[in-house]
Design an enzyme around this catalytic site. Structure first.
Site, short mmCIF file in Angstrom:
data_model
loop_
_atom_site.label_atom_id
_atom_site.label_comp_id
_atom_site.label_asym_id
_atom_site.label_seq_id
_atom_site.Cartn_x
_atom_site.Cartn_y
_atom_site.Cartn_z
N GLN A 185 62.27 4.74 8.70
CA GLN A 185 63.05 3.51 8.74
C GLN A 185 62.25 2.27 8.43
O GLN A 185 62.83 1.20 8.14
CB GLN A 185 63.73 3.38 10.12
CG GLN A 185 64.73 4.48 10.38
CD GLN A 185 65.35 4.35 11.76
OE1 GLN A 185 64.89 4.95 12.72
NE2 GLN A 185 66.41 3.58 11.87
N GLU A 213 65.66 12.28 19.98
CA GLU A 213 67.10 12.53 20.17
C GLU A 213 67.47 13.97 19.80
O GLU A 213 68.32 14.24 18.96
CB GLU A 213 67.91 11.50 19.37
CG GLU A 213 67.61 10.10 19.88
CD GLU A 213 68.73 9.12 19.63
OE1 GLU A 213 69.56 9.37 18.75
OE2 GLU A 213 68.75 8.10 20.32
N HIS A 247 61.06 12.35 13.98
CA HIS A 247 62.12 11.35 14.22
C HIS A 247 63.15 11.46 13.11
O HIS A 247 63.20 10.66 12.19
CB HIS A 247 61.53 9.95 14.29
CG HIS A 247 62.49 8.95 14.88
ND1 HIS A 247 62.18 8.13 15.95
CD2 HIS A 247 63.76 8.66 14.54
CE1 HIS A 247 63.24 7.37 16.23
NE2 HIS A 247 64.20 7.67 15.40
C1 GCO Z 1 68.61 6.82 16.96
C2 GCO Z 1 67.35 6.66 16.33
C3 GCO Z 1 67.08 5.33 15.73
C4 GCO Z 1 68.29 4.45 15.42
C5 GCO Z 1 68.67 3.61 16.62
C6 GCO Z 1 69.79 2.64 16.28
O1 GCO Z 1 68.60 6.82 18.18
O2 GCO Z 1 69.57 7.02 16.26
O3 GCO Z 1 66.33 6.98 17.24
O4 GCO Z 1 66.47 5.77 14.57
O5 GCO Z 1 67.97 3.60 14.36
O6 GCO Z 1 69.12 4.41 17.67
O7 GCO Z 1 70.95 3.36 15.92
#
Ligand code: GCO
Length: 427
Positions: free
Chosen positions: A17, A156, A111
């Site tokens: 990102q 996540e 990630h």
């Molecule tokens: C997620 C990711 C991030 C996102 C953030 C905002 O949790 O989806 O870790 O990469 O950009 O949460 O949506």
């Protein structure tokens, strides 16, 4: 508000990102499909790969004392079994830059993005991925473990099941009325363009097949089967065991996307089922971890018919989430009922254009964290998402989560008021 000595007040990013030109990754390939679901390609993003010193210095100068960032698997192992030592040295430089600025690096090994070769071999539904991820974690830890104290294995990790659930909901809503389809995107904590995805699906399937050898590549951020869901957590456990064998004192955990799930009268069974799926059923895999990364952005309410839309008149963020910072305290308390180990808020934030709303969000979210600490809940830190405005996956650059604004035409960084406001709690 005040926090204990050693409490992390930090910010978070993810390699894809913010770094730029992640050319060996699955996301890069999908962004460039003729029928992509992405609003725009990531491209150079914030050029953090080359500008990390400036960014970490802005973080430190504002008073923050921790930086959560990810090491990009697709850079470290661009081809299966070929590890790039130069990329290890790049991340060593980033880690040392943190230390030189009095900042604790909190590293995430995966990630959301994967090397293309991994997805060609079945991705996050293929048994071979468990060993591939373990081997990658072992390599990074052998090379960099001596300079780290905190490793998040997978970001996540529960996202796949959440996407499977929302895909089912979206298809139902799409059958009812296209107008309702939009609200599907506000119920998952990642930038997803469901509407565009559905339109493009048939073309994209053919294009995906050309790149990944399958019309339905099992990238990490895609609907997950129950078998794939378990596989992700077996990969976490395999990596954790390898990391701990190399560095027994390393603090290792996983991060989970968790909503403040609230039941209105008659919605209790839906909320309980959602919490089981989102969190409780993972407990056997994570119970003995050194910490759990809590990632929360908003709440979800349930009524007698199931999930409810945002309350009428609620303040919404750019992501169609309800602006609801109190969710963080509620989630921390709920998690602590079952997971008694250390917690780190590894993501919490808000996509807004008016930074004064971000200041208000941070104030209320941190108040909730302090309330939890006052009740003895072992929260060890708070990392705000995100250090800088960045590539919000399929939503592209339209979503502004950053504590720092970035003019990507010039790559000029402009710290927002919220950066110094957050840093003021670290002193
Ligand atoms: C997620 C990711 C991030 C996102 C953030 C905002 O949790 O989806 O870790 O990469 O950009 O949460 O949506």
């Amino acid at each position: 508000m005040s926090f204990p000595k050693g409490f992390f007040i930090g910010a978070a990013t993810a390699a894809h990102q913010v770094e730029g030109n992640n050319i060996h990754s699955d996301y890069w390939a999908q962004e460039l499909l003729p029928h992509t679901s992405f609003t725009e390609p990531s491209g150079l993003t914030c050029d953090h790969y080359h500008r990390y010193e400036e960014d970490i210095k802005l973080l430190a100068d504002a008073g923050l004392n921790a930086y959560r960032f990810s090491i990009e698997w697709a850079r470290i192992e661009p081809e299966e079994g070929q590890f790039d030592q130069r990329e290890i040295e790049h991340y060593r430089d980033v880690i040392r830059c943190c230390r030189a600025n009095g900042v604790e690096p909190i590293v995430t090994l995966m990630h959301f993005t994967s090397p293309v070769w991994l997805i060609r071999q079945g991705g996050w539904e293929a048994e071979s991925t468990v060993e591939y991820f373990r081997r990658y974690a072992a390599y990074v830890t052998e090379q960099l473990g001596g300079e780290l104290n905190y490793i998040c294995t997978i970001n996540e990790a529960n996202m796949g099941l959440q996407l499977a659930a929302i895909s089912r909901r979206f298809q139902l809503m799409a059958q009812q009325a296209a107008a309702k389809a939009k609200s599907a995107e506000g119920t998952v904590q990642v930038g997803i363009n469901f509407e565009k995805m559905m339109e493009n699906m048939k073309f994209a399937a053919m294009e995906n097949a050309q790149i990944f050898g399958t019309p339905q590549p099992h990238i990490f951020v895609s609907s997950r089967t129950l078998e794939g869901d378990a596989l992700v957590f077996r990969a976490h456990k395999a990596a954790k065991e390898t990391i701990k064998a190399l560095y027994p004192d390393m603090q290792v955990g996983i991060t989970l996307s968790m909503h403040d799930l609230q039941a209105l009268h008659g919605g209790e069974s839906f909320a309980e089922a959602a919490w089981d799926e989102e969190f409780r059923h993972y407990l056997p895999y994570i119970r003995d971890d050194d910490f759990l990364g809590v990632q929360n952005y908003t709440r979800t309410q349930y009524g007698p018919q199931g999930q409810l839309p945002c309350p009428e008149g609620a303040e919404l963020t750019q992501m169609d989430y309800e602006f609801y910072p109190e969710a963080l305290e509620h989630v921390i308390r709920r998690v602590h009922e079952d997971f008694r180990g250390n917690l780190i808020v590894t993501e919490n934030g808000v996509a807004v254009s008016d930074d004064s709303r971000r200041v208000d969000f941070i104030r209320r979210a941190l108040q909730g964290v302090e309330n939890c600490l006052n009740d003895g809940i072992p929260v060890k830190g708070y990392c705000h998402w995100s250090l800088m405005d960045n590539f919000e996956w399929q939503k592209g650059y339209s979503m502004t989560f950053g504590l720092i604004a970035v003019d990507r035409a010039t790559q000029t960084r402009t710290p927002k008021e919220s950066l110094a406001f957050l840093g003021s709690f670290a002193r």
